[in-house]
Write an enzyme that holds these catalytic residues in place. Structure first.
Site, short mmCIF file in Angstrom:
data_model
loop_
_atom_site.label_atom_id
_atom_site.label_comp_id
_atom_site.label_asym_id
_atom_site.label_seq_id
_atom_site.Cartn_x
_atom_site.Cartn_y
_atom_site.Cartn_z
N ASP A 229 2.09 48.43 -9.87
CA ASP A 229 2.10 49.27 -10.91
C ASP A 229 1.30 50.06 -11.05
O ASP A 229 0.35 49.47 -11.16
CB ASP A 229 3.48 48.28 -11.96
N TRP A 230 1.90 50.96 -12.29
CA TRP A 230 0.70 51.89 -12.35
C TRP A 230 -0.47 51.72 -13.64
O TRP A 230 0.18 51.24 -14.73
CB TRP A 230 1.17 53.24 -13.19
#
Ligand code: BGC
Length: 758
Positions: A229-230
């Site tokens: 995920d970012w």
């Protein structure tokens, strides 16, 4: 691209560089070898393609794109075809925009209705979420665009979402939180998985080998790429060893140098890096190969968005058949959301919509007899003078009309990525408005806009409630079509609407403390809990009304006895007995008999949505495999089906079961048993041999028969009284106590245990 050969041509630095993205939305390219950058975008209910300033919070502009219903609405369609159509449409749009991967779907379970991102998730039920997500992924990928199922795993709240530790026991993980991912991986060939920010049982998902390698790749056979995920990357090298491939976003913060150093210093085997780069380049190569020119236009996609929205809305109440409305009946449309429906949530999934038409404009355009008043101001709920004036005006307009439709729901600020709600209440001013209007206008309908359950304190005072969820840019047009009967509502709740937040099973442990959240309710999430506790709910899982009626009949099971290695075909017949064409989502639940471990009363194991003309009837069939009867046994680290009777129930909701039949399933796996003196009689008699042993001893002890210990007694001969004694008083008695009571000698017990263990 010959991926293996390409990797051989890369320097160590080039290989490490491929392991992080090119800033926010691309993989890196390499001109020297003609490797292009691939673009990925959020998703998943529309394309958020940023061409200017980049961010992962939905802050900066993105290109105009068609905004479809968000996942909680889509799930209410209970329709795999809807998901396929969505995938096809988005796939074409991505191709037209040169986007190689759409980030989604999000298949996290709705553990609490408070989770700020619930609008982005499908359901409280893993089977439903998995089936719908898999259909979507298959069709998106068929268009040559990769999906990225997220957030793996147990990211079920926004509080501490980037750092918290989700503590989940193994059985719960396997039965509730992993199956939707499992289904997508095994059945749709999803090309990417996004690992979650949080940690799971003490290990960050981004460096969790059990999740990313043991389960995902080895057990489920995942062949694709794992993306963070970012900003979820933690230990870069540890992550790579655990099975993590691509770090996102790339750019100045990326940790490529750590990979280079680790290889140079002998802390990371270069073959691990090679395998990671291979997976990333294979992804790139597939994207390049599958890029194609596609015919696509906004207007057609918008029409599809309207059509899909019409499949998702759920009719919760329809007293006196208040709906559909008649065009010429003077109707007061009340509330801001009549002009500008709330149709999507906040955060990374936020789409810049192509065209949004309000319900009011649509109704006027179609010639309905409608008057409008604002009712409330979402930007200003504090100014009591204004609140009162708006309500008074609404009451006046409603009184003068023949019916009123209040467009209500949660304002934007209530539901967003990054923040959980703290209550299920709707804005107080709206509750007041609805109460006041209902008092003067008996024909009041509420259209609700929210991505997740809310409390409806006025639900008995209005005649109709249409739950519009966050239904994308087509929401207004679809609402108008349903309100005036051109579309017959067919959505069913993919989540329970509880009567109180306090009834929710996660209530005592949400959102946790000091960054740790214990999933203590175990497998009893959603309806699994409400049913087990026999709690009343506002609207149960699977519930939704129609403008027509359906009759269920003729349930047939292909066989009465099966082994857990076989499949079972189940059929029934449904008839539209009303006067309008309509669609019905039939649900199949399995209810296990008394078992050896606590299980939900029933679980969804099949669903089919069918379309019927008035008077038409159709046969519907379902196929169940062994998994439909199984629970996850931590004793064998596998799915286990206890032999016994299982009820097959077909219903219109989880609490409206119309048909039922029983099948006997024979489990073919055994749970390992270690026989010892501290074992209880209850544990021993699960096995037939153990049961015979106890019966025999008791028979002797009670002088009811003359059997010798060595003899194999015929249980049928043993009097009922013995069975009852065992059942009523001895289940918890350790075997050793039978020695102390003098029912058998120590040597006899030892000999028996030895024989049983050998
Ligand atoms: C979200 C993801 C999203 C990513 C990129 C993250 O903050 O959790 O769902 O795909 O940002 O925008």
């Amino acid at each position: 691209m010959d991926v293996e050969n390409t990797v051989r041509q890369l320097t160590l630095e080039e290989k490490a560089a491929f392991c992080s993205g090119y800033y926010y939305w691309h993989t890196k390219g390499l001109e020297r070898l003609g490797i292009p950058k691939i673009m990925m975008c959020d998703g998943p209910h529309g394309l958020r393609k940023q061409v200017g300033a980049e961010d992962h919070l939905g802050l900066n502009e993105s290109v105009q794109a068609v905004c479809f219903p968000s996942a909680s609405a889509l799930a209410a369609s209970f329709d795999r075809n809807v998901m396929e159509e969505l995938g096809t449409c988005l796939g074409k749009e991505c191709q037209a925009e040169h986007v190689g991967m759409l980030l989604g779907p999000g298949v996290n379970m709705k553990r609490s209705p408070l989770c700020g991102r619930n609008f982005e998730y499908f359901s409280e039920d893993p089977y439903l979420a998995g089936e719908l997500a898999a259909s979507y992924v298959k069709s998106l990928q068929k268009e040559g665009v990769a999906a990225c199922v997220k957030h793996f795993a147990c990211n079920n709240q926004e509080t501490d979402r980037m750092s918290g530790d989700s503590r989940v026991d193994e059985r719960t993980l396997r039965e509730i939180y992993l199956p939707a991912f499992e289904k997508v991986v095994k059945e749709s060939g999803v090309r990417a998985v996004m690992c979650a920010y949080n940690s799971l049982n003490g290990t960050f998902c981004a460096e969790n080998k059990k999740l990313l390698t043991d389960i995902l790749r080895e057990e489920w056979g995942f062949q694709g790429m794992v993306v963070t995920d970012w900003g979820a990357v933690k230990g870069r090298v540890k992550g790579m060893e655990a099975g993590l491939d691509l770090e996102m976003p790339g750019g100045p913060g990326a940790q490529d140098q750590k990979i280079v150093d680790a290889v140079r210093e002998g802390r990371l085997d270069e073959t691990v890096l090679d395998r990671t780069v291979e997976r990333i380049l294979r992804f790139v190569s597939d994207c390049v190969e599958q890029e194609k020119e596609t015919a696509w236009n906004h207007e057609d996609a918008h029409r599809k968005a309207v059509e899909i929205a019409g499949e998702c809305m759920v009719l919760l109440e329809n007293r006196d058949q208040i709906l559909p409305l008649k065009k010429d009946v003077k109707t007061a449309f009340i509330g801001e959301f009549a002009v500008k429906p709330r149709y999507q949530g906040g955060g990374s999934s936020h789409v810049n919509p192509w065209k949004v038409t309000g319900t009011l404009d649509t109704a006027l355009e179609k010639g309905a007899n409608v008057v409008f008043t604002r009712g409330y101001d979402t930007e200003n709920e504090e100014d009591q003078k204004q609140v009162t004036a708006l309500i008074e005006e609404a009451v006046q307009v409603a009184r003068e009309a023949e019916a009123a439709v209040i467009f209500a729901g949660l304002p934007d600020a209530y539901e967003s990525e990054g923040k959980d709600r703290t209550s299920l209440e709707m804005p107080e001013v709206q509750n007041r408005l609805i109460g006041a209007v209902a008092e003067v206008q008996p024909n009041t309908v509420v259209v609700l806009h929210a991505g997740a359950p809310v409390l409806l304190p006025w639900r008995d005072r209005v005649k109709g409630i249409l739950l519009a969820y966050l239904c994308g840019e087509g929401a207004g047009e679809a609402e108008e079509a349903i309100l005036y009967g051109r579309v017959n509502p067919s959505g069913k709740l993919a989540e329970t609407f509880p009567l109180k937040l306090e009834h929710n099973p996660s209530y005592l442990n949400f959102p946790g403390e000091n960054g740790t959240v214990e999933y203590r309710e175990g497998v009893f999430t959603g309806y699994r809990y409400y049913d087990k506790k026999a709690l009343d709910v506002a609207y149960p899982f699977g519930f939704g009304l129609s403008y027509t009626e359906f009759d269920y009949d003729d349930l047939r099971l292909e066989k009465e006895n099966i082994k857990d290695t076989e499949t079972l075909r189940v059929t029934c017949r449904v008839k539209n007995t009303g006067t309008l064409p309509g669609k019905e989502a039939l649900q199949l639940y399995v209810e296990p008999g008394e078992g050896t471990c606590p299980r939900p009363v029933r679980e969804l194991k099949g669903f089919e949505k069918i379309s019927l003309m008035p008077g038409e009837s159709r046969k519907v069939s379902f196929v169940l495999d062994g998994r439909a009867f199984a629970y996850y046994s931590t004793e064998i680290s596998d799915w286990y089906v206890p032999s016994g009777d299982y009820r097959i129930q077909i219903g219109a909701s989880s609490r409206d079961l119309r048909l039922e039949k029983t099948v006997h399933v024979e489990g073919t796996k055994n749970l390992p048993v270690h026989y010892c003196a501290s074992m209880t009689v209850g544990q021993l008699i699960r096995e037939e041999k153990g049961r015979q042993f106890v019966m025999k001893i008791l028979a002797k002890y009670m002088h009811l028969t003359e059997l010798e210990i060595e003899e194999q007694p015929d249980i049928e001969d043993c009097p009922e009284i013995i069975e009852n004694t065992i059942k009523n008083t001895m289940m918890g008695m350790p075997l050793a106590s039978m020695v102390t009571y003098g029912a058998l000698k120590e040597e006899q017990l030892e000999a028996f245990l030895e024989k049983m263990n050998s």
